[in-house]
Write an enzyme that holds these catalytic residues in place. Structure first.
Site, PDB file in Angstrom:
ATOM      1  N   SER A  63      -9.660  38.507 -32.404  1.00  0.00           N
ATOM      2  CA  SER A  63     -10.618  37.694 -33.163  1.00  0.00           C
ATOM      3  C   SER A  63     -10.067  37.347 -34.541  1.00  0.00           C
ATOM      4  O   SER A  63      -9.202  38.056 -35.079  1.00  0.00           O
ATOM      5  CB  SER A  63     -11.921  38.469 -33.320  1.00  0.00           C
ATOM      6  OG  SER A  63     -11.684  39.641 -34.065  1.00  0.00           O
ATOM      7  N   GLU A 104      -2.553  35.219 -33.098  1.00  0.00           N
ATOM      8  CA  GLU A 104      -3.167  34.272 -32.151  1.00  0.00           C
ATOM      9  C   GLU A 104      -4.649  34.613 -32.126  1.00  0.00           C
ATOM     10  O   GLU A 104      -5.040  35.648 -31.588  1.00  0.00           O
ATOM     11  CB  GLU A 104      -2.557  34.447 -30.756  1.00  0.00           C
ATOM     12  CG  GLU A 104      -1.075  34.207 -30.689  1.00  0.00           C
ATOM     13  CD  GLU A 104      -0.717  32.742 -30.626  1.00  0.00           C
ATOM     14  OE1 GLU A 104      -1.618  31.918 -30.353  1.00  0.00           O
ATOM     15  OE2 GLU A 104       0.449  32.414 -30.865  1.00  0.00           O
ATOM     16  N   CYS A 134      -9.570  32.243 -25.004  1.00  0.00           N
ATOM     17  CA  CYS A 134      -9.472  31.716 -26.375  1.00  0.00           C
ATOM     18  C   CYS A 134      -9.372  30.195 -26.360  1.00  0.00           C
ATOM     19  O   CYS A 134      -9.771  29.541 -27.313  1.00  0.00           O
ATOM     20  CB  CYS A 134      -8.293  32.331 -27.108  1.00  0.00           C
ATOM     21  SG  CYS A 134      -6.733  32.099 -26.242  1.00  0.00           S
TER      22      CYS A 134
HETATM   23  P1  NDP Z   1     -10.674  42.012 -31.530  1.00  0.00           P
HETATM   24  O1  NDP Z   1     -10.195  41.283 -32.712  1.00  0.00           O
HETATM   25  O2  NDP Z   1     -11.948  42.736 -31.610  1.00  0.00           O
HETATM   26  O3  NDP Z   1      -9.599  43.106 -31.053  1.00  0.00           O
HETATM   27  C1  NDP Z   1      -8.274  42.767 -30.745  1.00  0.00           C
HETATM   28  C2  NDP Z   1      -7.418  44.023 -30.759  1.00  0.00           C
HETATM   29  O4  NDP Z   1      -7.333  44.527 -32.089  1.00  0.00           O
HETATM   30  C3  NDP Z   1      -7.995  45.163 -29.923  1.00  0.00           C
HETATM   31  O5  NDP Z   1      -6.943  45.866 -29.310  1.00  0.00           O
HETATM   32  C4  NDP Z   1      -8.686  46.012 -30.963  1.00  0.00           C
HETATM   33  O6  NDP Z   1      -8.855  47.345 -30.559  1.00  0.00           O
HETATM   34  C5  NDP Z   1      -7.697  45.910 -32.107  1.00  0.00           C
HETATM   35  N1  NDP Z   1      -8.235  46.227 -33.440  1.00  0.00           N
HETATM   36  C6  NDP Z   1      -9.522  46.339 -33.852  1.00  0.00           C
HETATM   37  N2  NDP Z   1      -9.581  46.621 -35.177  1.00  0.00           N
HETATM   38  C7  NDP Z   1      -8.302  46.688 -35.615  1.00  0.00           C
HETATM   39  C8  NDP Z   1      -7.686  46.927 -36.890  1.00  0.00           C
HETATM   40  N3  NDP Z   1      -8.412  47.148 -37.995  1.00  0.00           N
HETATM   41  N4  NDP Z   1      -6.340  46.911 -36.973  1.00  0.00           N
HETATM   42  C9  NDP Z   1      -5.590  46.661 -35.877  1.00  0.00           C
HETATM   43  N5  NDP Z   1      -6.100  46.432 -34.649  1.00  0.00           N
HETATM   44  C10 NDP Z   1      -7.437  46.431 -34.515  1.00  0.00           C
HETATM   45  O7  NDP Z   1     -10.663  40.933 -30.363  1.00  0.00           O
HETATM   46  P2  NDP Z   1     -11.260  41.074 -28.903  1.00  0.00           P
HETATM   47  O8  NDP Z   1     -10.593  42.193 -28.184  1.00  0.00           O
HETATM   48  O9  NDP Z   1     -12.740  41.089 -29.041  1.00  0.00           O
HETATM   49  O10 NDP Z   1     -10.761  39.717 -28.210  1.00  0.00           O
HETATM   50  C11 NDP Z   1     -11.487  38.546 -28.259  1.00  0.00           C
HETATM   51  C12 NDP Z   1     -10.922  37.619 -29.322  1.00  0.00           C
HETATM   52  O11 NDP Z   1      -9.543  37.373 -29.063  1.00  0.00           O
HETATM   53  C13 NDP Z   1     -11.583  36.266 -29.317  1.00  0.00           C
HETATM   54  O12 NDP Z   1     -11.887  35.884 -30.626  1.00  0.00           O
HETATM   55  C14 NDP Z   1     -10.513  35.337 -28.753  1.00  0.00           C
HETATM   56  O13 NDP Z   1     -10.614  34.015 -29.153  1.00  0.00           O
HETATM   57  C15 NDP Z   1      -9.258  35.988 -29.224  1.00  0.00           C
HETATM   58  N6  NDP Z   1      -8.138  35.598 -28.387  1.00  0.00           N
HETATM   59  C16 NDP Z   1      -7.200  34.724 -28.867  1.00  0.00           C
HETATM   60  C17 NDP Z   1      -6.162  34.284 -28.073  1.00  0.00           C
HETATM   61  C18 NDP Z   1      -5.109  33.332 -28.580  1.00  0.00           C
HETATM   62  O14 NDP Z   1      -4.070  33.194 -27.932  1.00  0.00           O
HETATM   63  N7  NDP Z   1      -5.317  32.653 -29.684  1.00  0.00           N
HETATM   64  C19 NDP Z   1      -6.046  34.742 -26.685  1.00  0.00           C
HETATM   65  C20 NDP Z   1      -7.061  35.671 -26.302  1.00  0.00           C
HETATM   66  C21 NDP Z   1      -8.077  36.076 -27.130  1.00  0.00           C
HETATM   67  P3  NDP Z   1     -10.189  47.761 -29.766  1.00  0.00           P
HETATM   68  O15 NDP Z   1     -10.511  46.702 -28.763  1.00  0.00           O
HETATM   69  O16 NDP Z   1      -9.790  49.018 -29.102  1.00  0.00           O
HETATM   70  O17 NDP Z   1     -11.251  47.889 -30.809  1.00  0.00           O
END
Ligand code: NDP
Length: 519
Positions: A232, A253, A287
């Site tokens: 995100s 991304e 995404c």
């Molecule tokens: P998040 O941002 O919630 O999490 C992404 C990853 O970051 C997870 O592994 C999460 O761990 C980890 N994370 C959480 N907090 C931290 C931190 N402070 N420091 C480092 N890592 C952290 O995204 P989502 O998993 O909810 O995925 C959905 C989002 O991903 C959507 O917004 C979507 O648009 C985007 N996305 C973008 C793509 C692109 O190519 N542009 C492709 C696919 C998705 P945990 O889940 O264990 O909390």
């Protein structure tokens, strides 16, 4: 031992000391069942994994492109041979249909394993740079790309193979070792891939998987030499801040709110099929999903009618045998609430739901494929990333209004324009503020692994695919090599007045004429 039990074992063989970390339950979002447990690694355990990866990196780099390419091809063979087992875990932990797991994940990763195995050498070859400077005549300038060392890849839950493991492939091919932190919601498939690397005899610790919640990702950034993050925009911002604090390179991304524009001369049937497919696929948790549509007035009614018919025909339910359902579950419970709140906000502000509109009662997390009209930009469903099976459609007067509204967004990931007038379609596509745009198509641009794919605005920094998609995993080193140098070059100490004068004359001769300006 079942595939899922084996995934549990993989956690242990990954090296996290038992008893020190908490455990995370992994659920099947389509049924609510618990399907596995993984370690919620502590910061110390993540650091230890990075240390192991760091020790492994020189050997991994030393086996060269050919050696690493062999490992990638061997891994592809393993994935194909073990496809049933991998698909099973992927479908169970994510809730997506088997078709999505097969095509958008497994096919992509197999293709990417072969692609990077073949092309990494070309993208990272030394580049001879011809310099224009007369002062460097006879000297050789070379740009080389060398791996950062240990790369941290942090991934989301929507595409565990494509968007977590997929980003490890170019990083590994560049000669880095990688520590992958998958989402805590979907860690099992990535653990299997880590296990597969060991099974095929890849150099130990070239790829390690750090399981855990957000804080495991944060700990990873503390120790790696470069971080690639998919997720995100909100978390991406935090990752960027931490990377900035450590002054390590980062690529991001992030989220999107991808627009589709349907112009009056479009093939409406094709546009409607694309809109339904790419807003509902993986329950809209892509995404680059079509998140909003702008349709020119003359074809608006026909488009809406087709979209409604096609969406009503979709079959939703727990994914099972191939061809059983079209739309599966929502992977993450909090996301269902976001989708529900966006639909409710739209209804409160005057939108109309033509199909769907509700979350299911359970067991399992589902949101009905939903089509809305009467929407506008005061509503979250048109401006914030919904990441659910929703398709809001807005009527526009003309192409200019469509472009203006499409660009009225803080995101800029993918976009699409439909028109049988190709020149006009391309003209409109070129006006969109998005990192990527398709004409008479949607999403398929992601499969062109030769073409950089990245977001603009708040959709990210950097790109995956193409030369930038692997060079980001390398630092550059510019070499200047002088083979036949005189003992002393012109202009060296001691300073002499005549030499300064000679430089000055050369400079005036080259740049001292007043430039002509165009009238
Ligand atoms: P998040 O941002 O919630 O999490 C992404 C990853 O970051 C997870 O592994 C999460 O761990 C980890 N994370 C959480 N907090 C931290 C931190 N402070 N420091 C480092 N890592 C952290 O995204 P989502 O998993 O909810 O995925 C959905 C989002 O991903 C959507 O917004 C979507 O648009 C985007 N996305 C973008 C793509 C692109 O190519 N542009 C492709 C696919 C998705 P945990 O889940 O264990 O909390």
């Amino acid at each position: 031992m079942s595939a899922l039990e084996q995934s549990d074992t993989a956690v242990r063989s990954n090296g996290a000391a038992q008893g020190q970390a908490g455990r995370i339950e992994v659920h099947n979002p389509a049924t609510g069942e618990v399907i596995g447990h993984v370690d919620d690694m502590t910061a110390g355990q993540v650091e230890a994994l990075v240390e192991r990866a760091r020790r492994a990196q020189p050997e991994w780099e030393a086996i060269g492109f050919d050696g690493r390419g062999e490992v990638m091809r061997e891994l592809r063979y393993w994935v194909v041979q073990n496809r049933e087992r991998v698909l099973d875990v992927l479908v169970k932990e994510n809730g997506k249909t088997r078709e999505d797991a097969l095509l958008a994940e497994m096919f992509y990763v197999c293709d990417a394993l072969g692609f990077w195995a073949k092309h990494a050498r070309k993208y990272l070859a030394d580049e001879r740079i011809k310099t224009h400077s007369p002062l460097l005549m006879g000297k050789r300038v070379v740009l080389r790309h060398r791996p950062h060392g240990v790369v941290g890849v942090i991934g989301p839950w929507n595409y565990p193979l494509t968007n977590s493991f997929g980003d490890c492939i170019p990083a590994l091919m560049a000669g880095n070792s990688v520590v992958l932190k998958p989402s805590e919601v979907t860690p099992l498939t990535n653990l299997m891939l880590g296990e597969a690397m060991r099974e095929i005899g890849a150099p130990p610790d070239a790829l390690l998987v750090a399981t855990g919640a957000g804080q495991a990702g944060a700990a990873l950034i503390e120790h790696v030499d470069m971080v690639h993050f998919t997720g995100s925009t909100a978390t991406g911002r935090k990752v960027a801040v931490e990377a900035a604090r450590r002054l390590i390179p980062v690529s991001l991304e992030l989220g999107g709110k991808d627009p589709m524009i349907v112009l009056r001369e479009a093939d409406v049937e094709r546009a409607a099929n694309m809109a339904v497919q790419w807003s509902m696929s993986n329950s809209g948790q892509i995404c680059i999903a079509v998140e909003r549509v702008y349709v020119e007035e003359p074809v608006y009614d026909e488009f809406v009618q087709k979209v409604v018919e096609k969406t009503r025909a979709l079959r939703q339910g727990p994914p099972g045998t191939p061809g059983g359902v079209d739309v599966g579950a929502m992977t993450n419970a909090p996301q269902v609430e976001i989708v529900r709140s966006h639909v409710q906000d739209a209804l409160d502000k005057g939108a109309e739901v033509l199909v769907g509109g509700k979350a299911s009662q359970g067991p399992g997390q589902f949101f009905e494929p939903t089509v809305l009209t009467g929407v506008d930009h005061t509503m979250k469903i048109m401006t914030e990333e919904t990441f659910g099976p929703t398709l809001p459609i807005m009527k526009v007067r003309d192409a200019d209004e469509a472009v203006r509204l499409a660009n009225e967004s803080r995101y800029g990931l993918n976009s699409s324009v439909f028109s049988k007038d190709i020149a006009k379609g391309e003209h409109v596509a070129r006006q969109l503020h998005a990192g990527n745009a398709c004409v008479n198509d949607a999403l398929m641009n992601y499969l062109a692994l030769e073409a950089p794919f990245g977001g603009s605005r708040e959709s990210g920094l950097g790109a995956r695919h193409g030369a930038p998609g692997i060079r980001k995993y390398c630092a550059t080193q510019t070499l200047l090599i002088t083979r036949f140098g005189p003992k002393k070059e012109f202009g060296m100490y001691p300073n002499k007045a005549w030499q300064a004068k000679a430089f000055e004359r050369v400079m005036v001769a080259m740049w001292g004429r007043k430039p002509k300006r165009r009238k």
